[in-house]
Design a protein around this motif. Structure first.
Motif, PDB file in Angstrom:
ATOM      1  N   TRP A  51       0.863  -1.100  -0.069  1.00 45.97           N
ATOM      2  CA  TRP A  51       0.000  -0.027   0.090  1.00 45.97           C
ATOM      3  C   TRP A  51       0.671   1.165   0.034  1.00 45.97           C
ATOM      4  CZ3 TRP A  51      -0.906   4.236   3.561  1.00 45.97           C
ATOM      5  CH2 TRP A  51      -1.970   4.906   3.126  1.00 45.97           C
ATOM      6  N   LEU A  52       1.903   1.467   0.741  1.00 45.29           N
ATOM      7  CA  LEU A  52       2.745   2.464   0.722  1.00 45.29           C
ATOM      8  C   LEU A  52       3.616   2.810  -0.524  1.00 45.29           C
ATOM      9  CD1 LEU A  52       4.614   2.034   4.455  1.00 45.29           C
ATOM     10  CD2 LEU A  52       2.882   3.963   3.744  1.00 45.29           C
ATOM     11  N   GLY A  53       3.957   1.418  -1.342  1.00 43.94           N
ATOM     12  CA  GLY A  53       4.468   1.743  -2.695  1.00 43.94           C
ATOM     13  C   GLY A  53       3.598   2.209  -3.476  1.00 43.94           C
ATOM     14  N   LEU A  54       2.425   1.584  -3.432  1.00 45.22           N
ATOM     15  CA  LEU A  54       1.219   2.239  -4.382  1.00 45.22           C
ATOM     16  C   LEU A  54       0.986   3.787  -4.061  1.00 45.22           C
ATOM     17  CD1 LEU A  54      -1.246  -0.842  -4.403  1.00 45.22           C
ATOM     18  CD2 LEU A  54      -0.012  -0.145  -6.419  1.00 45.22           C
ATOM     19  N   GLY A 170     -11.416 -10.204 -12.101  1.00 43.29           N
ATOM     20  CA  GLY A 170     -11.924  -9.980 -13.365  1.00 43.29           C
ATOM     21  C   GLY A 170     -13.369  -9.329 -13.296  1.00 43.29           C
ATOM     22  N   ALA A 171     -14.008  -9.674 -12.670  1.00 41.34           N
ATOM     23  CA  ALA A 171     -15.545  -9.395 -12.797  1.00 41.34           C
ATOM     24  C   ALA A 171     -15.699  -7.748 -11.986  1.00 41.34           C
ATOM     25  CB  ALA A 171     -16.453 -10.170 -11.796  1.00 41.34           C
ATOM     26  N   LYS A 172     -14.793  -7.456 -11.063  1.00 40.26           N
ATOM     27  CA  LYS A 172     -14.825  -6.247 -10.130  1.00 40.26           C
ATOM     28  C   LYS A 172     -14.046  -5.181 -11.230  1.00 40.26           C
ATOM     29  CE  LYS A 172     -16.856  -6.478  -6.339  1.00 40.26           C
ATOM     30  NZ  LYS A 172     -18.145  -5.619  -6.045  1.00 40.26           N
ATOM     31  N   GLN A 173     -13.201  -5.470 -11.882  1.00 36.94           N
ATOM     32  CA  GLN A 173     -12.625  -4.726 -12.843  1.00 36.94           C
ATOM     33  C   GLN A 173     -13.555  -4.225 -14.101  1.00 36.94           C
ATOM     34  OE1 GLN A 173      -8.982  -6.889 -13.713  1.00 36.94           O
ATOM     35  NE2 GLN A 173      -7.663  -5.082 -12.944  1.00 36.94           N
ATOM     36  N   HIS A 174     -14.435  -5.086 -14.462  1.00 37.89           N
ATOM     37  CA  HIS A 174     -15.251  -4.867 -15.395  1.00 37.89           C
ATOM     38  C   HIS A 174     -16.457  -3.875 -14.811  1.00 37.89           C
ATOM     39  CE1 HIS A 174     -17.453  -5.299 -19.205  1.00 37.89           C
ATOM     40  NE2 HIS A 174     -18.607  -5.756 -18.347  1.00 37.89           N
ATOM     41  N   GLU A 175     -16.775  -4.410 -13.685  1.00 40.86           N
ATOM     42  CA  GLU A 175     -18.149  -3.744 -13.158  1.00 40.86           C
ATOM     43  C   GLU A 175     -17.502  -2.500 -12.716  1.00 40.86           C
ATOM     44  OE1 GLU A 175     -20.154  -4.000  -8.711  1.00 40.86           O
ATOM     45  OE2 GLU A 175     -19.317  -5.739  -9.516  1.00 40.86           O
ATOM     46  N   LEU A 176     -16.451  -2.204 -11.946  1.00 44.88           N
ATOM     47  CA  LEU A 176     -15.999  -0.867 -11.449  1.00 44.88           C
ATOM     48  C   LEU A 176     -15.229   0.013 -12.440  1.00 44.88           C
ATOM     49  CD1 LEU A 176     -15.104  -1.883  -7.725  1.00 44.88           C
ATOM     50  CD2 LEU A 176     -17.416  -1.181  -8.538  1.00 44.88           C
ATOM     51  N   GLN A 177     -15.028  -0.288 -13.640  1.00 44.76           N
ATOM     52  CA  GLN A 177     -14.190   0.248 -14.515  1.00 44.76           C
ATOM     53  C   GLN A 177     -12.837   0.674 -13.894  1.00 44.76           C
ATOM     54  OE1 GLN A 177     -14.968   0.493 -18.208  1.00 44.76           O
ATOM     55  NE2 GLN A 177     -16.347  -1.345 -17.198  1.00 44.76           N
ATOM     56  N   VAL A 178     -12.035  -0.239 -13.466  1.00 43.80           N
ATOM     57  CA  VAL A 178     -10.527   0.263 -12.846  1.00 43.80           C
ATOM     58  C   VAL A 178      -9.687  -0.888 -13.357  1.00 43.80           C
ATOM     59  CG1 VAL A 178     -11.794   1.189 -10.661  1.00 43.80           C
ATOM     60  CG2 VAL A 178     -11.315  -1.194 -10.787  1.00 43.80           C
ATOM     61  N   ASN A 179      -8.603  -0.412 -13.175  1.00 43.31           N
ATOM     62  CA  ASN A 179      -7.224  -1.504 -13.694  1.00 43.31           C
ATOM     63  C   ASN A 179      -6.888  -2.122 -12.192  1.00 43.31           C
ATOM     64  OD1 ASN A 179      -5.481   0.229 -12.353  1.00 43.31           O
ATOM     65  ND2 ASN A 179      -5.104   1.533 -14.330  1.00 43.31           N
ATOM     66  N   SER A 180      -5.850  -3.052 -12.362  1.00 47.11           N
ATOM     67  CA  SER A 180      -5.539  -3.693 -11.237  1.00 47.11           C
ATOM     68  C   SER A 180      -4.717  -3.005  -9.955  1.00 47.11           C
ATOM     69  CB  SER A 180      -4.429  -4.819 -11.635  1.00 47.11           C
ATOM     70  OG  SER A 180      -3.391  -4.274 -12.283  1.00 47.11           O
ATOM     71  N   MET A 181      -4.053  -1.887 -10.673  1.00 50.39           N
ATOM     72  CA  MET A 181      -3.253  -0.960  -9.742  1.00 50.39           C
ATOM     73  C   MET A 181      -4.421  -0.064  -8.643  1.00 50.39           C
ATOM     74  SD  MET A 181       0.316   0.068 -11.263  1.00 50.39           S
ATOM     75  CE  MET A 181       1.024   0.889  -9.868  1.00 50.39           C
ATOM     76  N   GLN A 182      -5.629   0.222  -9.424  1.00 48.51           N
ATOM     77  CA  GLN A 182      -6.300   1.253  -8.866  1.00 48.51           C
ATOM     78  C   GLN A 182      -7.191   0.313  -7.826  1.00 48.51           C
ATOM     79  OE1 GLN A 182      -8.354   2.302 -12.548  1.00 48.51           O
ATOM     80  NE2 GLN A 182      -7.814   4.475 -12.098  1.00 48.51           N
ATOM     81  N   LEU A 183      -7.447  -1.042  -8.193  1.00 45.69           N
ATOM     82  CA  LEU A 183      -8.133  -1.952  -7.357  1.00 45.69           C
ATOM     83  C   LEU A 183      -7.255  -2.226  -5.979  1.00 45.69           C
ATOM     84  CD1 LEU A 183     -11.054  -3.026  -7.700  1.00 45.69           C
ATOM     85  CD2 LEU A 183     -10.075  -5.075  -8.552  1.00 45.69           C
ATOM     86  N   LEU A 184      -6.033  -2.818  -6.322  1.00 53.02           N
ATOM     87  CA  LEU A 184      -5.018  -2.973  -5.195  1.00 53.02           C
ATOM     88  C   LEU A 184      -4.931  -1.876  -4.319  1.00 53.02           C
ATOM     89  CD1 LEU A 184      -3.268  -5.304  -4.460  1.00 53.02           C
ATOM     90  CD2 LEU A 184      -1.565  -4.448  -5.851  1.00 53.02           C
ATOM     91  N   TYR A 185      -4.896  -0.725  -4.722  1.00 49.75           N
ATOM     92  CA  TYR A 185      -4.702   0.463  -4.018  1.00 49.75           C
ATOM     93  C   TYR A 185      -5.761   0.660  -2.716  1.00 49.75           C
ATOM     94  CZ  TYR A 185      -4.185   5.483  -2.821  1.00 49.75           C
ATOM     95  OH  TYR A 185      -3.765   6.677  -2.009  1.00 49.75           O
ATOM     96  N   TYR A 186      -6.997   0.005  -3.071  1.00 49.43           N
ATOM     97  CA  TYR A 186      -8.000   0.148  -1.918  1.00 49.43           C
ATOM     98  C   TYR A 186      -7.901  -1.509  -1.147  1.00 49.43           C
ATOM     99  CZ  TYR A 186     -10.441   4.148  -3.313  1.00 49.43           C
ATOM    100  OH  TYR A 186     -10.650   5.612  -3.811  1.00 49.43           O
ATOM    101  N   GLN A 187      -7.621  -2.423  -1.863  1.00 53.83           N
ATOM    102  CA  GLN A 187      -7.367  -3.839  -1.078  1.00 53.83           C
ATOM    103  C   GLN A 187      -6.415  -3.746  -0.156  1.00 53.83           C
ATOM    104  OE1 GLN A 187      -8.063  -5.774  -5.563  1.00 53.83           O
ATOM    105  NE2 GLN A 187      -6.770  -6.895  -3.817  1.00 53.83           N
ATOM    106  N   ALA A 188      -5.325  -3.398  -0.527  1.00 52.96           N
ATOM    107  CA  ALA A 188      -4.171  -3.696   0.399  1.00 52.96           C
ATOM    108  C   ALA A 188      -4.395  -2.922   1.776  1.00 52.96           C
ATOM    109  CB  ALA A 188      -2.917  -2.888  -0.204  1.00 52.96           C
ATOM    110  N   PRO A 189      -5.001  -1.523   1.941  1.00 53.64           N
ATOM    111  CA  PRO A 189      -5.079  -1.144   3.343  1.00 53.64           C
ATOM    112  C   PRO A 189      -6.303  -1.842   3.907  1.00 53.64           C
ATOM    113  CG  PRO A 189      -5.766   0.373   1.755  1.00 53.64           C
ATOM    114  CD  PRO A 189      -4.867  -0.889   0.792  1.00 53.64           C
ATOM    115  N   MET A 190      -7.301  -2.274   3.194  1.00 55.97           N
ATOM    116  CA  MET A 190      -8.192  -2.993   3.736  1.00 55.97           C
ATOM    117  C   MET A 190      -7.958  -4.465   4.272  1.00 55.97           C
ATOM    118  SD  MET A 190     -11.747  -1.973   1.250  1.00 55.97           S
ATOM    119  CE  MET A 190     -12.747  -2.764   2.481  1.00 55.97           C
TER     120      MET A 190
END
Length: 309
Positions: A51-54, A170-190
Protein backbone atom coordinates in the motif's frame (compact mmCIF):
# COMPACT_ATOMS: atom_id res chain seq x y z
CA UNK A 1 14.06 3.19 -17.06
CA UNK A 2 13.17 5.95 -19.50
CA UNK A 3 16.80 6.38 -20.62
CA UNK A 4 16.91 2.79 -21.91
CA UNK A 5 15.77 1.90 -25.46
CA UNK A 6 12.43 0.08 -25.74
CA UNK A 7 14.03 -3.36 -26.07
CA UNK A 8 16.32 -2.64 -23.10
CA UNK A 9 13.33 -1.61 -20.96
CA UNK A 10 11.51 -4.81 -21.86
CA UNK A 11 14.49 -7.00 -20.93
CA UNK A 12 15.01 -5.02 -17.70
CA UNK A 13 11.32 -5.37 -16.77
CA UNK A 14 11.36 -9.14 -17.40
CA UNK A 15 14.58 -9.57 -15.40
CA UNK A 16 13.18 -7.58 -12.47
CA UNK A 17 10.04 -9.75 -12.47
CA UNK A 18 12.09 -12.95 -12.78
CA UNK A 19 14.40 -12.02 -9.89
CA UNK A 20 11.58 -10.73 -7.67
CA UNK A 21 9.19 -13.67 -8.31
CA UNK A 22 11.85 -16.27 -7.53
CA UNK A 23 13.40 -14.35 -4.60
CA UNK A 24 10.06 -13.87 -2.83
CA UNK A 25 9.42 -17.64 -2.73
CA UNK A 26 12.90 -18.51 -1.45
CA UNK A 27 13.12 -15.58 0.96
CA UNK A 28 9.69 -16.29 2.51
CA UNK A 29 10.57 -19.99 2.84
CA UNK A 30 13.82 -19.02 4.56
CA UNK A 31 12.02 -16.68 6.97
CA UNK A 32 9.57 -19.45 7.90
CA UNK A 33 12.06 -22.32 8.14
CA UNK A 34 15.21 -20.67 9.49
CA UNK A 35 13.84 -17.75 11.55
CA UNK A 36 10.37 -19.01 12.42
CA UNK A 37 8.84 -15.64 11.56
CA UNK A 38 5.03 -15.72 12.04
CA UNK A 39 3.10 -16.20 8.80
CA UNK A 40 0.20 -13.78 9.26
CA UNK A 41 2.54 -11.07 10.52
CA UNK A 42 4.75 -11.41 7.43
CA UNK A 43 1.65 -11.14 5.24
CA UNK A 44 0.67 -7.96 7.10
CA UNK A 45 4.12 -6.48 6.39
CA UNK A 46 3.67 -7.33 2.69
CA UNK A 47 0.24 -5.65 2.53
CA UNK A 48 1.45 -2.53 4.35
CA UNK A 49 4.52 -2.09 2.13
CA UNK A 50 2.44 -2.75 -1.00
CA UNK A 51 0.00 0.00 0.00
CA UNK A 52 2.84 2.44 0.81
CA UNK A 53 4.45 1.61 -2.52
CA UNK A 54 1.20 2.21 -4.40
CA UNK A 55 0.70 5.49 -2.52
CA UNK A 56 4.15 6.58 -3.69
CA UNK A 57 3.38 5.46 -7.26
CA UNK A 58 0.16 7.49 -7.43
CA UNK A 59 1.96 10.50 -5.91
CA UNK A 60 4.52 10.24 -8.72
CA UNK A 61 1.73 10.01 -11.32
CA UNK A 62 2.15 6.32 -12.21
CA UNK A 63 -1.63 5.90 -11.97
CA UNK A 64 -4.68 7.86 -10.84
CA UNK A 65 -6.74 6.44 -7.95
CA UNK A 66 -10.46 6.06 -8.60
CA UNK A 67 -12.98 6.83 -5.88
CA UNK A 68 -14.63 3.59 -4.72
CA UNK A 69 -16.99 2.75 -1.88
CA UNK A 70 -15.48 0.39 0.76
CA UNK A 71 -18.47 -1.94 0.43
CA UNK A 72 -17.63 -2.41 -3.27
CA UNK A 73 -14.14 -3.69 -2.47
CA UNK A 74 -14.77 -5.53 0.83
CA UNK A 75 -15.46 -9.05 -0.60
CA UNK A 76 -12.38 -8.71 -2.80
CA UNK A 77 -10.23 -7.56 0.14
CA UNK A 78 -11.41 -10.56 2.18
CA UNK A 79 -10.54 -13.02 -0.58
CA UNK A 80 -7.24 -11.20 -1.25
CA UNK A 81 -6.36 -11.57 2.42
CA UNK A 82 -7.36 -15.24 2.42
CA UNK A 83 -5.50 -16.25 -0.72
CA UNK A 84 -2.20 -14.65 0.34
CA UNK A 85 -2.40 -16.09 3.87
CA UNK A 86 -3.26 -19.64 2.75
CA UNK A 87 -0.70 -19.55 -0.07
CA UNK A 88 2.01 -18.50 2.41
CA UNK A 89 0.89 -21.20 4.86
CA UNK A 90 1.20 -23.73 2.02
CA UNK A 91 4.74 -22.50 1.30
CA UNK A 92 5.58 -22.75 5.02
CA UNK A 93 4.21 -26.30 5.40
CA UNK A 94 5.15 -27.95 2.07
CA UNK A 95 8.22 -28.42 -0.08
CA UNK A 96 8.66 -25.74 -2.75
CA UNK A 97 7.86 -28.33 -5.45
CA UNK A 98 4.53 -29.30 -3.87
CA UNK A 99 3.76 -25.62 -3.21
CA UNK A 100 4.39 -24.68 -6.85
CA UNK A 101 2.44 -27.59 -8.31
CA UNK A 102 -0.50 -27.03 -5.98
CA UNK A 103 -0.75 -23.49 -7.36
CA UNK A 104 -1.14 -24.99 -10.85
CA UNK A 105 -4.49 -26.43 -9.71
CA UNK A 106 -5.84 -22.86 -9.77
CA UNK A 107 -6.48 -23.22 -13.52
CA UNK A 108 -8.81 -26.27 -13.30
CA UNK A 109 -10.63 -24.80 -10.28
CA UNK A 110 -11.23 -21.49 -12.12
CA UNK A 111 -12.67 -23.42 -15.07
CA UNK A 112 -15.04 -25.27 -12.71
CA UNK A 113 -16.12 -22.06 -10.92
CA UNK A 114 -16.77 -20.21 -14.17
CA UNK A 115 -18.68 -23.18 -15.61
CA UNK A 116 -20.86 -23.80 -12.54
CA UNK A 117 -21.38 -20.28 -11.14
CA UNK A 118 -21.26 -18.18 -14.32
CA UNK A 119 -22.46 -20.65 -16.96
CA UNK A 120 -19.33 -20.15 -19.07
CA UNK A 121 -18.55 -22.88 -21.61
CA UNK A 122 -15.08 -24.11 -22.56
CA UNK A 123 -13.99 -26.07 -25.65
CA UNK A 124 -13.25 -29.77 -25.18
CA UNK A 125 -9.53 -29.27 -25.92
CA UNK A 126 -9.30 -26.77 -23.03
CA UNK A 127 -11.01 -29.22 -20.67
CA UNK A 128 -8.68 -32.05 -21.75
CA UNK A 129 -5.58 -30.02 -20.78
CA UNK A 130 -6.84 -30.05 -17.18
CA UNK A 131 -6.33 -33.83 -17.03
CA UNK A 132 -2.48 -33.80 -17.16
CA UNK A 133 -2.37 -30.76 -14.82
CA UNK A 134 -4.46 -32.57 -12.19
CA UNK A 135 -2.71 -35.91 -12.72
CA UNK A 136 0.73 -34.29 -12.36
CA UNK A 137 -0.22 -32.57 -9.10
CA UNK A 138 -1.60 -35.87 -7.75
CA UNK A 139 1.57 -37.80 -8.71
CA UNK A 140 3.85 -35.22 -7.08
CA UNK A 141 1.78 -35.13 -3.87
CA UNK A 142 1.46 -38.92 -3.64
CA UNK A 143 5.22 -39.52 -3.95
CA UNK A 144 6.32 -36.49 -1.90
CA UNK A 145 8.25 -37.95 1.06
CA UNK A 146 7.58 -34.73 3.01
CA UNK A 147 3.84 -34.93 2.37
CA UNK A 148 1.73 -33.79 5.33
CA UNK A 149 -2.02 -33.47 5.75
CA UNK A 150 -1.92 -29.94 7.22
CA UNK A 151 0.25 -28.66 4.37
CA UNK A 152 -2.10 -30.17 1.80
CA UNK A 153 -5.10 -28.65 3.60
CA UNK A 154 -3.47 -25.20 3.39
CA UNK A 155 -2.59 -25.79 -0.28
CA UNK A 156 -6.20 -26.81 -1.05
CA UNK A 157 -7.67 -23.78 0.73
CA UNK A 158 -5.10 -21.58 -1.01
CA UNK A 159 -6.13 -22.89 -4.44
CA UNK A 160 -9.86 -22.46 -3.72
CA UNK A 161 -9.56 -18.90 -2.37
CA UNK A 162 -7.04 -17.87 -5.05
CA UNK A 163 -9.38 -19.14 -7.77
CA UNK A 164 -12.32 -17.22 -6.30
CA UNK A 165 -10.16 -14.11 -6.01
CA UNK A 166 -9.01 -14.27 -9.63
CA UNK A 167 -12.58 -14.75 -10.89
CA UNK A 168 -13.85 -11.87 -8.72
CA UNK A 169 -10.99 -9.54 -9.74
CA UNK A 170 -11.92 -9.89 -13.39
CA UNK A 171 -15.59 -9.27 -12.61
CA UNK A 172 -14.87 -6.28 -10.34
CA UNK A 173 -12.50 -4.62 -12.81
CA UNK A 174 -15.20 -4.81 -15.45
CA UNK A 175 -17.97 -3.74 -13.07
CA UNK A 176 -16.09 -0.79 -11.49
CA UNK A 177 -14.09 0.14 -14.62
CA UNK A 178 -10.74 0.12 -12.80
CA UNK A 179 -7.34 -1.41 -13.52
CA UNK A 180 -5.44 -3.78 -11.21
CA UNK A 181 -3.36 -1.04 -9.54
CA UNK A 182 -6.43 1.09 -8.78
CA UNK A 183 -8.10 -1.96 -7.25
CA UNK A 184 -5.04 -3.02 -5.26
CA UNK A 185 -4.71 0.54 -3.92
CA UNK A 186 -7.97 -0.05 -2.00
CA UNK A 187 -7.51 -3.77 -1.30
CA UNK A 188 -4.12 -3.55 0.41
CA UNK A 189 -5.06 -1.20 3.30
CA UNK A 190 -8.40 -2.96 3.88
CA UNK A 191 -6.69 -6.36 3.99
CA UNK A 192 -4.04 -4.93 6.34
CA UNK A 193 -6.78 -3.74 8.72
CA UNK A 194 -8.37 -7.21 8.68
CA UNK A 195 -5.08 -8.88 9.55
CA UNK A 196 -4.42 -6.37 12.34
CA UNK A 197 -7.64 -7.58 13.94
CA UNK A 198 -7.01 -11.30 13.29
CA UNK A 199 -3.31 -11.65 14.21
CA UNK A 200 -3.68 -11.37 18.04
CA UNK A 201 -6.01 -14.41 18.01
CA UNK A 202 -3.58 -16.67 16.12
CA UNK A 203 -0.04 -15.37 16.69
CA UNK A 204 1.87 -13.66 19.50
CA UNK A 205 2.28 -9.93 18.97
CA UNK A 206 4.98 -9.21 21.58
CA UNK A 207 7.69 -11.43 23.01
CA UNK A 208 9.32 -14.51 21.50
CA UNK A 209 7.94 -15.33 18.03
CA UNK A 210 5.78 -12.18 17.80
CA UNK A 211 5.98 -9.49 15.15
CA UNK A 212 7.31 -7.06 17.80
CA UNK A 213 9.52 -9.72 19.41
CA UNK A 214 13.27 -9.55 19.99
CA UNK A 215 14.28 -10.03 16.36
CA UNK A 216 17.84 -9.31 15.27
CA UNK A 217 18.57 -6.39 12.95
CA UNK A 218 19.36 -8.79 10.09
CA UNK A 219 15.96 -10.51 10.58
CA UNK A 220 14.11 -7.16 10.48
CA UNK A 221 16.00 -6.18 7.32
CA UNK A 222 15.11 -9.50 5.66
CA UNK A 223 11.41 -9.11 6.57
CA UNK A 224 11.31 -5.57 5.16
CA UNK A 225 13.19 -6.75 2.06
CA UNK A 226 10.58 -9.49 1.62
CA UNK A 227 7.83 -6.84 1.68
CA UNK A 228 9.64 -4.66 -0.87
CA UNK A 229 10.18 -7.64 -3.19
CA UNK A 230 6.50 -8.59 -2.86
CA UNK A 231 5.58 -5.08 -4.02
CA UNK A 232 8.08 -5.31 -6.91
CA UNK A 233 6.43 -8.56 -8.03
CA UNK A 234 3.00 -6.87 -8.18
CA UNK A 235 4.36 -3.77 -9.92
CA UNK A 236 6.46 -5.67 -12.48
CA UNK A 237 3.55 -7.99 -13.37
CA UNK A 238 1.39 -4.93 -14.07
CA UNK A 239 4.17 -3.40 -16.21
CA UNK A 240 4.85 -6.61 -18.17
CA UNK A 241 1.16 -7.17 -18.98
CA UNK A 242 0.93 -3.60 -20.24
CA UNK A 243 4.11 -3.75 -22.36
CA UNK A 244 4.28 -7.27 -23.78
CA UNK A 245 2.04 -9.78 -25.50
CA UNK A 246 0.11 -12.49 -23.63
CA UNK A 247 2.47 -15.05 -25.21
CA UNK A 248 5.54 -13.38 -23.67
CA UNK A 249 3.92 -13.11 -20.25
CA UNK A 250 2.71 -16.72 -20.16
CA UNK A 251 5.89 -18.28 -21.55
CA UNK A 252 7.92 -16.25 -19.06
CA UNK A 253 5.66 -17.57 -16.30
CA UNK A 254 6.45 -21.17 -17.28
CA UNK A 255 10.18 -20.39 -17.19
CA UNK A 256 9.83 -19.01 -13.64
CA UNK A 257 7.87 -22.14 -12.68
CA UNK A 258 10.76 -24.39 -13.71
CA UNK A 259 13.48 -22.21 -12.13
CA UNK A 260 11.60 -22.09 -8.80
CA UNK A 261 11.21 -25.88 -8.72
CA UNK A 262 14.92 -26.33 -9.46
CA UNK A 263 15.87 -23.77 -6.82
CA UNK A 264 13.78 -25.56 -4.19
CA UNK A 265 15.77 -28.75 -4.77
CA UNK A 266 19.15 -27.00 -4.68
CA UNK A 267 18.67 -24.46 -1.87
CA UNK A 268 16.40 -26.33 0.54
CA UNK A 269 17.49 -29.88 -0.39
CA UNK A 270 13.89 -30.83 -1.17
CA UNK A 271 13.91 -34.52 -2.19
CA UNK A 272 12.66 -35.26 -5.70
CA UNK A 273 11.85 -38.80 -6.81
CA UNK A 274 11.52 -39.96 -10.42
CA UNK A 275 7.74 -40.23 -9.99
CA UNK A 276 7.60 -36.64 -8.70
CA UNK A 277 9.66 -35.55 -11.72
CA UNK A 278 7.13 -37.25 -14.00
CA UNK A 279 4.34 -35.45 -12.14
CA UNK A 280 6.07 -32.09 -12.66
CA UNK A 281 6.55 -32.78 -16.39
CA UNK A 282 2.93 -33.90 -16.69
CA UNK A 283 1.66 -30.70 -15.03
CA UNK A 284 3.99 -28.52 -17.10
CA UNK A 285 2.74 -30.19 -20.30
CA UNK A 286 -0.86 -29.49 -19.30
CA UNK A 287 -0.07 -25.84 -18.46
CA UNK A 288 1.71 -25.32 -21.79
CA UNK A 289 -1.15 -26.95 -23.74
CA UNK A 290 -3.76 -24.88 -21.85
CA UNK A 291 -1.82 -21.65 -22.54
CA UNK A 292 -1.42 -22.50 -26.23
CA UNK A 293 -5.13 -23.21 -26.74
CA UNK A 294 -6.24 -20.13 -24.76
CA UNK A 295 -3.93 -17.83 -26.71
CA UNK A 296 -5.09 -19.37 -30.02
CA UNK A 297 -8.68 -18.77 -28.93
CA UNK A 298 -7.90 -15.11 -28.09
CA UNK A 299 -6.18 -14.56 -31.45
CA UNK A 300 -9.13 -16.17 -33.25
CA UNK A 301 -11.58 -13.85 -31.45
CA UNK A 302 -9.47 -10.81 -32.36
CA UNK A 303 -9.41 -11.87 -36.03
CA UNK A 304 -13.21 -12.21 -36.04
CA UNK A 305 -13.58 -8.70 -34.59
CA UNK A 306 -11.23 -7.23 -37.21
CA UNK A 307 -13.02 -8.98 -40.09
CA UNK A 308 -16.50 -7.95 -38.89
CA UNK A 309 -17.88 -5.21 -41.21
Amino acid sequence: MGWLPAQGRLVAGLLVNLAASICIVFLNKWLYVRLGFPNLSLTLVHFAITWLGLYLCQALGAFSPKSLQPAQVLPLALSFCGFVVFTNLSLQSNTIGTYQLAKAMTTPVIVVIQSVAYGKTFPLRIKLTLVPITLGVFLNSYYDVKFNVLGMAFATLGVLVTSLYQVWVGAKQHELQVNSMQLLYYQAPMSSAMLLFIIPFFEPVFGEGGIFGPWTLSAVIMVLLSGIIAFMVNLSIYWIIGNTSPVTYNMFGHFKFCITLLGGCLLFKDPLSINQGLGILCTLFGILAYTHFKLSEQESNKSKLVQRP
